[in-house]
Scaffold this active site. Structure first.
Site, PDB file in Angstrom:
ATOM      1  N   SER A 256       0.609  -0.948  -0.161  1.00 26.03           N
ATOM      2  CA  SER A 256      -0.310  -0.406   0.158  1.00 26.03           C
ATOM      3  C   SER A 256       0.961   1.388  -0.103  1.00 26.03           C
ATOM      4  O   SER A 256       2.013   1.339   0.592  1.00 26.03           O
ATOM      5  CB  SER A 256      -0.769   0.149   1.594  1.00 26.03           C
ATOM      6  OG  SER A 256      -1.709  -0.780   1.416  1.00 26.03           O
TER       7      SER A 256
ATOM      8  N   GLU B 198       7.888   8.304   4.147  1.00 23.60           N
ATOM      9  CA  GLU B 198       9.340   8.796   4.184  1.00 23.60           C
ATOM     10  C   GLU B 198      10.012   9.528   5.790  1.00 23.60           C
ATOM     11  O   GLU B 198      10.945   8.459   6.646  1.00 23.60           O
ATOM     12  CB  GLU B 198      10.342   9.169   2.580  1.00 23.60           C
ATOM     13  CG  GLU B 198       9.902   8.475   2.187  1.00 23.60           C
ATOM     14  CD  GLU B 198      10.626  10.105   0.568  1.00 23.60           C
ATOM     15  OE1 GLU B 198      11.314  10.338   0.549  1.00 23.60           O
ATOM     16  OE2 GLU B 198      10.141   8.920  -0.388  1.00 23.60           O
TER      17      GLU B 198
ATOM     18  N   GLY C 165       8.870  10.406   8.908  1.00 22.20           N
ATOM     19  CA  GLY C 165       8.364   9.746  10.254  1.00 22.20           C
ATOM     20  C   GLY C 165       7.592   9.729  10.664  1.00 22.20           C
ATOM     21  O   GLY C 165       6.072  10.501  10.091  1.00 22.20           O
TER      22      GLY C 165
ATOM     23  N   PHE D 235      10.498  19.073  11.829  1.00 24.40           N
ATOM     24  CA  PHE D 235       9.668  19.089  10.368  1.00 24.40           C
ATOM     25  C   PHE D 235       9.534  20.138  10.493  1.00 24.40           C
ATOM     26  O   PHE D 235       8.551  20.755  11.089  1.00 24.40           O
ATOM     27  CB  PHE D 235       8.410  17.763  11.103  1.00 24.40           C
ATOM     28  CG  PHE D 235       9.261  16.705   9.749  1.00 24.40           C
ATOM     29  CD1 PHE D 235      10.502  15.751   9.459  1.00 24.40           C
ATOM     30  CD2 PHE D 235       8.165  16.542   8.863  1.00 24.40           C
ATOM     31  CE1 PHE D 235      10.271  14.614   9.026  1.00 24.40           C
ATOM     32  CE2 PHE D 235       7.882  15.666   8.009  1.00 24.40           C
ATOM     33  CZ  PHE D 235       8.908  14.496   8.233  1.00 24.40           C
TER      34      PHE D 235
ATOM     35  N   PHE E 256     -10.685  -6.046  -5.681  1.00 24.32           N
ATOM     36  CA  PHE E 256     -10.924  -4.493  -5.758  1.00 24.32           C
ATOM     37  C   PHE E 256     -11.970  -4.080  -5.491  1.00 24.32           C
ATOM     38  O   PHE E 256     -13.035  -4.459  -6.517  1.00 24.32           O
ATOM     39  CB  PHE E 256     -10.573  -4.536  -7.018  1.00 24.32           C
ATOM     40  CG  PHE E 256     -10.769  -2.498  -7.663  1.00 24.32           C
ATOM     41  CD1 PHE E 256      -9.386  -1.425  -7.518  1.00 24.32           C
ATOM     42  CD2 PHE E 256     -11.935  -1.754  -8.418  1.00 24.32           C
ATOM     43  CE1 PHE E 256     -10.099   0.131  -7.798  1.00 24.32           C
ATOM     44  CE2 PHE E 256     -12.570  -0.822  -8.599  1.00 24.32           C
ATOM     45  CZ  PHE E 256     -11.154   0.270  -8.801  1.00 24.32           C
TER      46      PHE E 256
ATOM     47  N   GLN F 164      -3.226  19.081  -0.620  1.00 23.19           N
ATOM     48  CA  GLN F 164      -1.860  19.882   0.158  1.00 23.19           C
ATOM     49  C   GLN F 164      -0.767  19.264  -1.054  1.00 23.19           C
ATOM     50  O   GLN F 164      -0.734  18.362  -1.821  1.00 23.19           O
ATOM     51  CB  GLN F 164      -1.176  18.498   0.790  1.00 23.19           C
ATOM     52  CG  GLN F 164       0.219  19.159   1.571  1.00 23.19           C
ATOM     53  CD  GLN F 164       0.632  18.444   3.055  1.00 23.19           C
ATOM     54  OE1 GLN F 164       1.388  17.660   3.413  1.00 23.19           O
ATOM     55  NE2 GLN F 164       0.170  19.573   4.360  1.00 23.19           N
TER      56      GLN F 164
ATOM     57  N   HIS G 246       3.338  19.195  -1.513  1.00 22.92           N
ATOM     58  CA  HIS G 246       4.357  18.820  -1.324  1.00 22.92           C
ATOM     59  C   HIS G 246       6.011  19.987  -1.594  1.00 22.92           C
ATOM     60  O   HIS G 246       5.444  19.815  -2.859  1.00 22.92           O
ATOM     61  CB  HIS G 246       5.278  17.375  -0.655  1.00 22.92           C
ATOM     62  CG  HIS G 246       6.073  16.944  -0.206  1.00 22.92           C
ATOM     63  ND1 HIS G 246       6.838  17.248  -0.508  1.00 22.92           N
ATOM     64  CD2 HIS G 246       6.021  16.222   1.074  1.00 22.92           C
ATOM     65  CE1 HIS G 246       8.265  17.358   0.721  1.00 22.92           C
ATOM     66  NE2 HIS G 246       6.847  16.379   1.351  1.00 22.92           N
TER      67      HIS G 246
ATOM     68  N   LEU H 299       8.947  11.389  -3.779  1.00 23.29           N
ATOM     69  CA  LEU H 299       8.311  12.720  -3.562  1.00 23.29           C
ATOM     70  C   LEU H 299      10.357  11.982  -2.900  1.00 23.29           C
ATOM     71  O   LEU H 299      11.098  11.492  -2.212  1.00 23.29           O
ATOM     72  CB  LEU H 299       7.515  12.050  -2.115  1.00 23.29           C
ATOM     73  CG  LEU H 299       7.833  12.602  -0.926  1.00 23.29           C
ATOM     74  CD1 LEU H 299       7.443  14.073  -0.576  1.00 23.29           C
ATOM     75  CD2 LEU H 299       7.567  11.689  -0.119  1.00 23.29           C
TER      76      LEU H 299
ATOM     77  N   GLU I 114      10.396  15.452   3.327  1.00 18.18           N
ATOM     78  CA  GLU I 114      10.663  17.173   4.207  1.00 18.18           C
ATOM     79  C   GLU I 114      11.752  17.021   5.364  1.00 18.18           C
ATOM     80  O   GLU I 114      12.019  17.928   5.784  1.00 18.18           O
ATOM     81  CB  GLU I 114       9.113  17.462   4.916  1.00 18.18           C
ATOM     82  CG  GLU I 114       9.558  18.923   5.886  1.00 18.18           C
ATOM     83  CD  GLU I 114       7.724  18.682   6.168  1.00 18.18           C
ATOM     84  OE1 GLU I 114       7.099  19.322   5.009  1.00 18.18           O
ATOM     85  OE2 GLU I 114       7.723  19.460   7.849  1.00 18.18           O
TER      86      GLU I 114
ATOM     87  N   ARG J 121       3.861  23.070   4.617  1.00 11.61           N
ATOM     88  CA  ARG J 121       4.356  22.679   3.432  1.00 11.61           C
ATOM     89  C   ARG J 121       3.367  24.112   2.648  1.00 11.61           C
ATOM     90  O   ARG J 121       3.875  24.010   1.411  1.00 11.61           O
ATOM     91  CB  ARG J 121       3.212  21.170   3.184  1.00 11.61           C
ATOM     92  CG  ARG J 121       4.903  20.664   3.414  1.00 11.61           C
ATOM     93  CD  ARG J 121       4.198  19.105   3.759  1.00 11.61           C
ATOM     94  NE  ARG J 121       5.240  18.154   4.303  1.00 11.61           N
ATOM     95  CZ  ARG J 121       4.760  17.106   4.732  1.00 11.61           C
ATOM     96  NH1 ARG J 121       3.497  16.458   4.226  1.00 11.61           N
ATOM     97  NH2 ARG J 121       5.274  16.145   4.789  1.00 11.61           N
TER      98      ARG J 121
ATOM     99  N   HIS K 125      -0.125  16.034  -3.048  1.00 14.61           N
ATOM    100  CA  HIS K 125       0.422  15.143  -1.823  1.00 14.61           C
ATOM    101  C   HIS K 125      -0.232  14.755  -1.151  1.00 14.61           C
ATOM    102  O   HIS K 125      -0.154  13.309  -0.754  1.00 14.61           O
ATOM    103  CB  HIS K 125       1.479  15.563  -1.163  1.00 14.61           C
ATOM    104  CG  HIS K 125       2.215  15.162  -0.328  1.00 14.61           C
ATOM    105  ND1 HIS K 125       3.644  14.256  -0.793  1.00 14.61           N
ATOM    106  CD2 HIS K 125       2.551  14.910   1.009  1.00 14.61           C
ATOM    107  CE1 HIS K 125       3.759  12.733   0.790  1.00 14.61           C
ATOM    108  NE2 HIS K 125       3.323  14.247   1.378  1.00 14.61           N
TER     109      HIS K 125
ATOM    110  N   ARG L 250      -1.984  19.823   6.586  1.00 20.67           N
ATOM    111  CA  ARG L 250      -0.819  19.200   7.309  1.00 20.67           C
ATOM    112  C   ARG L 250       0.021  19.540   7.262  1.00 20.67           C
ATOM    113  O   ARG L 250       0.546  20.216   6.414  1.00 20.67           O
ATOM    114  CB  ARG L 250      -1.664  17.475   6.975  1.00 20.67           C
ATOM    115  CG  ARG L 250      -0.711  16.607   7.887  1.00 20.67           C
ATOM    116  CD  ARG L 250      -1.313  15.402   6.971  1.00 20.67           C
ATOM    117  NE  ARG L 250      -0.817  15.201   5.623  1.00 20.67           N
ATOM    118  CZ  ARG L 250       1.552  13.910   5.703  1.00 20.67           C
ATOM    119  NH1 ARG L 250       1.703  14.421   6.851  1.00 20.67           N
ATOM    120  NH2 ARG L 250       1.363  14.282   4.783  1.00 20.67           N
TER     121      ARG L 250
ATOM    122  N   SER M 253       0.471  12.439   9.694  1.00 25.98           N
ATOM    123  CA  SER M 253      -0.581  12.197   9.132  1.00 25.98           C
ATOM    124  C   SER M 253      -0.385  10.338   9.264  1.00 25.98           C
ATOM    125  O   SER M 253      -1.261   9.909   9.483  1.00 25.98           O
ATOM    126  CB  SER M 253       0.151  11.667   7.646  1.00 25.98           C
ATOM    127  OG  SER M 253       1.062  10.913   7.136  1.00 25.98           O
TER     128      SER M 253
END
Lengths: 578, 330
Positions: A45, A51, A53, A121, A161, A235, A237, A247, A250, A281, A351, A391, A396
């Site tokens: 998924s 990436e 954290g 962050f 699906f 959002q 990124h 990506l 950040e 962001r 993003h 966000r 997230s």
């Protein structure tokens, strides 16, 4: 048609879905029969692509951090559109989630004393983002997958699906899914369903998201009559590789990377003097586009895309190897650029979708009298809302885990009372949907679905991007409705049953069209600029008129739009400056 | 609806040729000085058409081969936001796809022409072919950034992730051949069936074991872990379950019952994790001919692994630990 009967079904297999399944199983003493249904192999998924954290105040007092400060950062970051009671739930639950992942095997990056490390962050006052190198989401997913293998009462349905929910008034009674491997249509019958199908950033052509993020669960929920919330907030990124949109976390900026324009200038000083590259962001993305528009960006000759430079060259190369290995691996493999020697070309890409299925603080769908029964939403597909209009990075993963857990537990506790009967009505609905899918496969048509998809991407990329305008959005609305009119003429060239990705893509494209129309409609009506939604004609935030959530639901005549108040607890809206 | 550049080329050729014939006929009919002028004009026209056709047909090949295709949209209004190159320049490559046909159980090999630039990946090319040349092509993919493990295929004989393989780097004799992995059952086209593979992974019980399970589930206090402890298992936790190591393994290919490098590497991953308390029992469970001892150490799994996991070294260390037991028993 095969009928599968479960006490409880989790639809979607990202961090929210798998967390929900694990906690539901534990809560029931591993007695409930639980199905996890995913259109992918469940360990693949999109959560694996996270990436940087997961946020959470692990060591209260350290660096003067506390939960109240985390809540304040999140609310300010959301441009005051977040529901503050929900944010309090998030910050309170987040630290426990990090420990939960420690106990199922995530290889957290550690401090010298063996405790979990935390990094800076965007928009966070202090370093509070726990991480496992720059593959945090991947490690969390693998740990969840492995943990789930313990539970004999959980059945996994890879590559199924889901196409449509079956409702009994406001109660859910199951859904229909296409088994990709065999090409058979199956019906899942369950009185308890958790929707955890992720976001829909794939409505954009230039996005950081996996191919799968087409918002299927959100579109299904809408078609089943469930309300959607704040769909205008997407959002972007700030740092995605051109031209692929891959990506660049950040965390690169968290570890000290700079953004530079054509003149080599750290332009963020013009837009966010104190936070610089670590502003939220929405602000960084706008700054980048402003630089490009002012002619201070670069232009990629092949694609005509404007971009700016992300500069890691001044960072210790040992630090890059240890904390950002994936960034290095990817820029070398994809662009043949070594970030310790050369700058990385980036521009903002779609993003994360802050909006989604309208849930209350417990993850139940709808509100007040019109709460749906037996169905919850968790993760990116849900809008609680904790992210409001924008966000903060690393919030997230906490959101997915916190609401994954709480909806899983809630669904497990009540699953016993929610068993549904196999009625004639249920079977009719399932058969109708089966016929619809096979008709789609067999019918004639003249339209290449991928051309239609690319047209949609063009519209979204240009008209609902970082800067928006009423004129542009009106144009987008017109063009999307003409695409929707053309959709019935679409042709599925692949007539086989087994692993028919052509048919799956067509079903996804329909979902994306539905959601794009909704996002544009919501955006067109919000006459203010807040967080990620910035409109040329209304450049200011307007708390008097617009401190409220947009709620869109299906009605006979099309979309019905309503508004709901934002829940404020301790923090009053103030000017947002960084 | 707006005609695209490609249409202009195509219709240009269709209209151009008869016009040319008429001009030549007129030239011959008039004779003398006129003939010279008309022939020069005709020659110029032919030249232009050849150039147009050469560039035009390329583009038509990429974008216009779909039989019913008729929609052409203008590009975005923000010049910075266009997703697709306006003009695709690049190198012509033959992409040969070995497509498994599940109905005949045979491999259908098909060749597609593709124009690649320096950033095109193998996956990108296949998805473009699917979108604009042949909608029926199937490949499993998701993240397109080398972390979800979906797109393991064989590129020119080498096991690779399609998404992180640069197309032009992979070209041999202007060709790139992409086939499904043969170390796993075939499903359709370049997609394999992973059920056996997942079952092997599951069979080694790849999850943390603690004596106090209740405490593990409540997760009130974090487990400490030094950086040295972390580095002992970290490389083995990078496994994305793409299955390429099994495709490369000569033992799996001759003995399907061999647990295989992926599952065995995960045994070591949990054994080497200081938080795990199952201890050597983990290793004893694979102290069999079909477990650790099945490995003949060709090392091809480690070579194939796109994430640098190194299952071969894990298995050898495992054998070393198991050997100790023999001596300890004596």
């Amino acid at each position: 048609m095969e009928l599968l009967d479960y006490d409880m079904v989790v639809l979607g297999s990202g961090i929210a879905g798998l967390t929900a399944a694990i906690h539901a199983s534990r809560e029931s003493g591993h007695r409930l029969s639980i199905a996890v249904v995913s259109k992918l192999h469940i360990m693949r998924s999109h959560s694996v692509a996270a990436e940087g954290g997961i946020s959470g105040v692990l060591y209260s007092g350290l660096d003067n951090d506390n939960e109240k400060l985390h809540a304040y950062d999140t609310i300010k970051g959301s441009d005051y559109l977040a529901d503050q009671d929900a944010v309090e739930v998030l910050v309170k639950g987040a630290p426990d989630e990090i420990k939960f992942f420690d106990h199922i095997g995530v290889p957290w990056s550690r401090r010298d004393d063996g405790r979990i490390s935390q990094r800076a962050f965007g928009g966070m006052s202090v370093p509070r983002t726990a991480f496992a190198a720059d593959k945090t989401g991947f490690f969390m997913m693998r740990a969840l997958y492995d943990e789930l293998l313990r539970y004999k009462n959980v059945d996994v349905f890879n590559e199924h699906f889901a196409t449509e929910f079956i409702m009994d008034g406001k109660r859910i009674s199951g859904f229909v899914a296409l088994d990709m491997q065999s090409g058979e249509v199956k019906v899942f019958k369950s009185g308890s369903v958790i929707i955890a199908t992720g976001g829909f950033s794939r409505i954009y052509g230039f996005t950081t998201n996996s191919y799968s993020n087409t918002g299927d669960g959100t579109a299904m929920a809408y078609r089943a009559g469930m309300p959607l919330k704040d769909m205008e907030f997407v959002q972007f990124h700030p740092t995605a590789l051109i031209p692929s949109g891959i990506l660049i976390t950040e965390a690169a900026r968290g570890e000290g990377a700079y953004l530079r324009n054509k003149n080599g200038e750290r332009f963020m000083k013009r837009y966010a003097e104190s936070k610089m590259e670590l502003a939220p962001r929405d602000i960084v993305s706008r700054s980048i586009i402003s630089e490009i528009r002012a002619g201070r960006g670069f232009e990629d000759k092949g694609t005509g895309m404007g971009y700016i430079h992300l500069d890691l060259m001044h960072l210790d190369s040992k630090k890059i190897d240890e904390r950002l290995p994936m960034i290095k691996e990817m820029t070398i493999k994809m662009l043949n650029i070594d970030p310790s020697v050369e700058s990385i070309p980036v521009r903002p890409a779609a993003h994360f979708t802050m909006g989604g299925i309208d849930t209350d603080i417990k993850g139940r769908i709808g509100s007040g009298k019109s709460v749906f029964s037996g169905v919850w939403a968790a993760g990116e597909c849900a809008c609680v809302s904790v992210h409001g209009a924008n966000r903060l990075g690393s919030n997230s993963l906490s959101q997915c885990s916190v609401w994954g857990r709480s909806t899983g537990i809630e669904a497990a506790r009540t699953a016993g009372n929610r068993r549904t009967k196999k009625t004639r009505k249920f079977l009719n609905a399932a058969e109708k949907e089966e016929k619809k899918i096979y008709d789609m496969l067999e019918k004639e048509g003249n339209l290449n679905p991928y051309e239609l998809r690319d047209s949609l991407h063009d519209i979204m990329n240009s008209e609902l991007y970082v800067y928006r305008s009423i004129k542009g959005m009106k144009n987008a609305k017109k063009r999307i409705s003409s695409l929707l009119k053309e959709f019935p003429d679409i042709y599925v060239a692949d007539k086989g049953r087994v692993y028919n990705t052509n048919l799956r893509d067509v079903l996804e494209i329909k979902n994306m069209l539905d959601l794009s129309a909704i996002a544009v409609e919501s955006a067109l009506r919000r006459h203010e600029s807040r967080g990620a939604h910035v409109v040329a004609e209304y450049p200011k935030r307007d708390d008097k008129k617009w401190l409220k959530h947009t709620i869109i639901s299906k009605s006979l005549g099309g979309m019905r739009i309503a508004y709901a108040p934002v829940k404020l607890t301790k923090w009053q809206p103030e000017e947002r400056k960084y | 609806m707006k005609a695209s550049r490609y249409d202009i080329f195509m219709y240009g050729s269709i209209i151009g040729v008869p016009v040319l014939l008429i001009l030549i006929t007129i030239g011959l009919y008039l004779g003398g000085g006129y003939a010279y002028t008309v022939t020069v004009l005709a020659a110029l026209l032919v030249l232009t058409l050849v150039v147009f056709a050469a560039t035009g047909i390329k583009e038509i090949y990429i974008h216009r081969t779909y039989p019913g295709s008729r929609k052409v949209f203008g590009r975005g209004t923000d010049e910075h936001a266009s997703t697709k190159p306006k003009v695709r320049k690049g190198e012509e490559v033959d992409i040969v796809l070995d497509r498994f046909n599940n109905e005949t159980s045979k491999m259908d090999t098909k060749t597609y022409k593709f124009y690649a630039d320096r950033l095109t990946t193998v996956l990108g090319a296949i998805l473009d072919i699917k979108a604009y040349q042949d909608n029926t092509v199937s490949i499993r993919c998701n993240c397109r950034m080398g972390i979800c493990g979906s797109c393991g295929v064989v590129v020119n004989g080498k096991p690779r992730l399609a998404c992180e393989t640069n197309l032009l780097n992979a070209v041999e004799n202007r060709r790139v051949r992409v086939s499904p992995m043969l170390g796993h059952p075939l499903l359709k086209d370049m997609a394999n069936n992973f059920e056996d593979f997942f079952e092997k992974h599951r069979s080694v019980e790849p999850f943390l074991y603690r004596e106090d399970e209740r405490e593990r589930e409540s997760a009130r206090h974090e487990y400490g872990q030094g950086s040295e402890d972390l580095s002992r298992f970290l490389p083995y936790s990078y496994c994305i379950m793409c299955g390429l190591c099994l495709d490369a393994c000569p033992v799996v290919n001759s003995n399907p019952n061999f647990a295989g490098p992926q599952a065995l590497s995960q045994v070591w991953r949990y054994y080497a994790d200081s938080r795990d308390q199952k201890g050597k029992k983990r290793l004893f469970d694979v102290d069999t001919e079909e477990g650790a001892w099945g490995c003949e150490f060709s090392g091809s799994c480690s070579k194939a692994c796109p994430k640098g996991v190194g299952p071969a070294s894990a298995i050898q260390m495992m054998k070393g630990e198991l050997m100790k037991r023999i001596f300890e028993d004596k």
